[in-house]
Design a protein around this motif. Sequence first.
Motif, mmCIF file in Angstrom:
data_model
loop_
_atom_site.group_PDB
_atom_site.id
_atom_site.type_symbol
_atom_site.label_atom_id
_atom_site.label_comp_id
_atom_site.label_asym_id
_atom_site.label_seq_id
_atom_site.Cartn_x
_atom_site.Cartn_y
_atom_site.Cartn_z
ATOM 1 N N GLY A 154 46.953 74.048 -48.956
ATOM 2 C CA GLY A 154 47.407 75.433 -48.521
ATOM 3 C C GLY A 154 46.614 76.224 -47.513
ATOM 4 O O GLY A 154 46.809 77.380 -47.321
ATOM 5 N N ALA A 155 45.761 75.503 -46.796
ATOM 6 C CA ALA A 155 44.899 76.174 -45.723
ATOM 7 C C ALA A 155 44.847 75.347 -44.548
ATOM 8 O O ALA A 155 45.319 74.068 -44.520
ATOM 9 N N THR A 156 44.722 75.871 -43.380
ATOM 10 C CA THR A 156 44.526 75.232 -42.088
ATOM 11 C C THR A 156 43.432 74.855 -41.798
ATOM 12 O O THR A 156 42.333 75.846 -41.731
ATOM 13 N N ARG A 157 43.160 73.690 -41.262
ATOM 14 C CA ARG A 157 41.783 73.195 -41.085
ATOM 15 C C ARG A 157 41.844 72.384 -39.753
ATOM 16 O O ARG A 157 42.979 71.965 -39.460
ATOM 17 N N VAL A 158 40.662 72.200 -39.335
ATOM 18 C CA VAL A 158 40.622 71.195 -38.070
ATOM 19 C C VAL A 158 39.028 70.156 -38.114
ATOM 20 O O VAL A 158 38.460 70.769 -38.872
ATOM 21 N N TRP A 159 39.207 69.336 -37.431
ATOM 22 C CA TRP A 159 38.369 68.294 -37.381
ATOM 23 C C TRP A 159 37.470 68.619 -36.462
ATOM 24 O O TRP A 159 37.417 68.600 -35.198
ATOM 25 N N ILE A 160 35.973 68.759 -36.677
ATOM 26 C CA ILE A 160 34.964 68.913 -35.788
ATOM 27 C C ILE A 160 34.135 67.955 -35.418
ATOM 28 O O ILE A 160 33.625 67.304 -36.766
ATOM 29 N N VAL A 161 33.796 67.249 -34.578
ATOM 30 C CA VAL A 161 32.955 66.210 -34.262
ATOM 31 C C VAL A 161 31.393 66.693 -34.154
ATOM 32 O O VAL A 161 30.935 67.543 -33.259
ATOM 33 N N ASP A 162 30.611 65.961 -34.867
ATOM 34 C CA ASP A 162 29.149 66.351 -34.775
ATOM 35 C C ASP A 162 28.656 65.292 -33.670
ATOM 36 O O ASP A 162 28.531 63.936 -34.136
ATOM 37 N N THR A 163 28.186 65.664 -32.523
ATOM 38 C CA THR A 163 28.054 64.858 -31.370
ATOM 39 C C THR A 163 26.623 63.938 -31.526
ATOM 40 O O THR A 163 26.396 62.996 -31.080
ATOM 41 N N ALA A 164 25.841 64.708 -32.557
ATOM 42 C CA ALA A 164 24.449 64.093 -32.642
ATOM 43 C C ALA A 164 24.730 62.837 -33.652
ATOM 44 O O ALA A 164 24.229 61.719 -33.609
ATOM 45 N N ALA A 165 25.307 63.172 -34.877
ATOM 46 C CA ALA A 165 25.521 61.991 -36.007
ATOM 47 C C ALA A 165 26.762 61.026 -35.664
ATOM 48 O O ALA A 165 26.798 60.071 -36.331
ATOM 49 N N LYS A 166 27.403 61.557 -34.745
ATOM 50 C CA LYS A 166 28.804 60.933 -34.378
ATOM 51 C C LYS A 166 29.714 60.616 -35.567
ATOM 52 O O LYS A 166 30.011 59.641 -35.937
ATOM 53 N N THR A 167 29.775 61.975 -36.340
ATOM 54 C CA THR A 167 30.766 62.049 -37.495
ATOM 55 C C THR A 167 31.760 63.004 -37.423
ATOM 56 O O THR A 167 31.462 63.936 -36.387
ATOM 57 N N VAL A 168 32.603 63.125 -38.192
ATOM 58 C CA VAL A 168 33.511 64.130 -38.432
ATOM 59 C C VAL A 168 33.522 65.130 -39.504
ATOM 60 O O VAL A 168 33.390 64.612 -40.695
ATOM 61 N N LYS A 169 33.730 66.138 -39.393
ATOM 62 C CA LYS A 169 33.756 67.182 -40.634
ATOM 63 C C LYS A 169 34.829 68.305 -40.537
ATOM 64 O O LYS A 169 35.284 68.591 -39.366
ATOM 65 N N THR A 170 35.741 68.842 -41.383
ATOM 66 C CA THR A 170 36.842 69.763 -41.536
ATOM 67 C C THR A 170 36.151 70.915 -41.529
ATOM 68 O O THR A 170 35.266 71.275 -42.524
ATOM 69 N N VAL A 171 36.821 72.108 -40.722
ATOM 70 C CA VAL A 171 36.404 73.642 -41.035
ATOM 71 C C VAL A 171 37.480 74.399 -41.167
ATOM 72 O O VAL A 171 38.683 74.013 -40.537
ATOM 73 N N PRO A 172 37.791 75.177 -42.229
ATOM 74 C CA PRO A 172 38.830 76.146 -42.393
ATOM 75 C C PRO A 172 39.108 77.060 -40.838
ATOM 76 O O PRO A 172 38.067 77.422 -40.586
ATOM 77 N N VAL A 173 40.212 77.493 -40.592
ATOM 78 C CA VAL A 173 40.290 78.241 -39.629
ATOM 79 C C VAL A 173 41.633 79.159 -39.818
ATOM 80 O O VAL A 173 42.335 78.919 -40.558
ATOM 81 N N GLN A 174 41.643 80.300 -39.065
ATOM 82 C CA GLN A 174 42.793 81.676 -39.283
ATOM 83 C C GLN A 174 43.634 81.286 -37.958
ATOM 84 O O GLN A 174 42.826 81.624 -36.920
ATOM 85 N N VAL A 175 44.937 80.980 -38.099
ATOM 86 C CA VAL A 175 45.576 80.906 -36.885
ATOM 87 C C VAL A 175 46.399 82.486 -36.763
ATOM 88 O O VAL A 175 46.941 82.950 -37.528
ATOM 89 N N ALA A 176 46.258 82.685 -35.493
ATOM 90 C CA ALA A 176 46.748 84.290 -35.041
ATOM 91 C C ALA A 176 48.098 83.894 -34.659
ATOM 92 O O ALA A 176 48.991 85.065 -34.831
ATOM 93 N N GLU A 177 48.359 82.811 -34.114
ATOM 94 C CA GLU A 177 50.009 82.631 -33.174
ATOM 95 C C GLU A 177 50.101 81.213 -33.015
ATOM 96 O O GLU A 177 49.169 80.474 -32.690
ATOM 97 N N ARG A 178 51.368 80.944 -33.049
ATOM 98 C CA ARG A 178 51.818 79.775 -32.821
ATOM 99 C C ARG A 178 52.969 79.494 -31.933
ATOM 100 O O ARG A 178 53.822 80.531 -31.842
ATOM 101 N N ASN A 179 52.979 78.462 -31.148
ATOM 102 C CA ASN A 179 54.151 78.293 -30.305
ATOM 103 C C ASN A 179 54.513 76.895 -30.304
ATOM 104 O O ASN A 179 54.155 76.078 -30.958
ATOM 105 N N GLY A 180 55.531 76.771 -29.295
ATOM 106 C CA GLY A 180 55.889 75.254 -29.477
ATOM 107 C C GLY A 180 54.616 74.082 -29.232
ATOM 108 O O GLY A 180 55.023 72.912 -29.569
ATOM 109 N N ARG A 181 53.904 74.397 -28.406
ATOM 110 C CA ARG A 181 52.789 73.433 -28.008
ATOM 111 C C ARG A 181 51.407 73.697 -28.554
ATOM 112 O O ARG A 181 50.722 72.636 -28.614
ATOM 113 N N SER A 182 51.035 74.788 -28.693
ATOM 114 C CA SER A 182 49.525 75.204 -28.849
ATOM 115 C C SER A 182 49.670 76.236 -30.130
ATOM 116 O O SER A 182 50.384 76.989 -30.426
ATOM 117 N N ALA A 183 48.367 76.503 -30.730
ATOM 118 C CA ALA A 183 47.986 77.552 -31.571
ATOM 119 C C ALA A 183 46.880 78.288 -31.165
ATOM 120 O O ALA A 183 46.130 78.020 -30.536
#
Length: 361
Positions: free
Chosen positions: A298-327
């Motif tokens: 039920g939440a919107t998240r994105v994957w962030i790359v840890d460039t030092a450890a070369k791993t990924v993690k998710t963080v929650p975000v708040q979307v203000a606006e969406r269109n056909g190609r971007s948010a």
Amino acid sequence: MKHIATFAAVGAALALAGCNSETNSNTKAAPPARPVLSIVVKPNSDKTIGFTGTIQPQYQTELGFRVLGRLVARNVNVGDLVKAGQSLAQLDPFILALALRAAEADLVKARAQLANTTAAENRISILLGRQISNQADFDTAQQAKEAAAAAVQQAEANLAKAREQLGYTTLNADIDGVVTTTDAEVGQMVAAGKRVVSLARTDIREAVVDLPDDRAQLLAAGAPFEVHLQADPLVKANGKVREIAPQADAATRTRRIKITLEQASEAFRLGATVTATPLEATTSTIDVPLSALLERDGATRVWIVDTAAKTVKTVPVQVAERNGRSARIASGLEAGARLVVAGVNSLSEGQAVKMDERTTR
């Protein structure tokens, strides 16, 4: 001795094969780093977004007559400046003038009747004192006097009412302002309460704009705006949000925003087209591709790359606006972060990734 040497060679070969098998098993347990497509996000602080609107009065009054009548004069037209108390329109006063004369005659008659009943009471009172008349005659005379006095009060009230209604045949301005609409012409029968003239105050003006529903949700009363005149963009004024429509329009999915102008020049005439720009709308937003969004629990998240450890993690975000190609991200994502923009549904927390130059943009 030959048999012993043969058994030793076979045992060494089996031990070596077992070591190789264990090494191969450990190698399969550690999967290789997965190549990902990623970008470095940047803020939108260099973008300005304006919304088109018009200048409207904050206070507007619709004026009409309180009585039925035929319009015989209209003294103003659209765009005229008027002062409080100025005559705007006039009804034919003939019928109400006759009613006023009738009320005046009724008052004269009532006062004459009161004078007669008062004199009759005085005479009967004297006769009662001499015991020539009886108490019943005196009571009757006294009652007639009181009824005549009440009739005088009623006639006075009717006269005041007739004068008031005659005054209603003249429509006067109740504020200083400008005429925005006229809804009746000379010779037309005008019903009581029908709008004849609309007046707008010119001292307090506001810009009225329609914003997308998701963007309007980010605003609150008092949010600052900068308003530019489209006819001359160099003419501008600051304003603050006074009112936000409680719900979006069913057809356009926009919400009406009213922005009260502060010390606006005379160039901001009523009806002028303006561009309103929110001063704080783009300071903390970031645009990302829609493919970077992950809907989970039920939440919107994105994957962030840890460039030092070369791993990924998710963080929650708040979307203000969406269109056909971007948010447009309002919060939760920092500028400069490396964001995974493809294959977000097949990653796992802490997974090792590889940022290959051919898959990085």
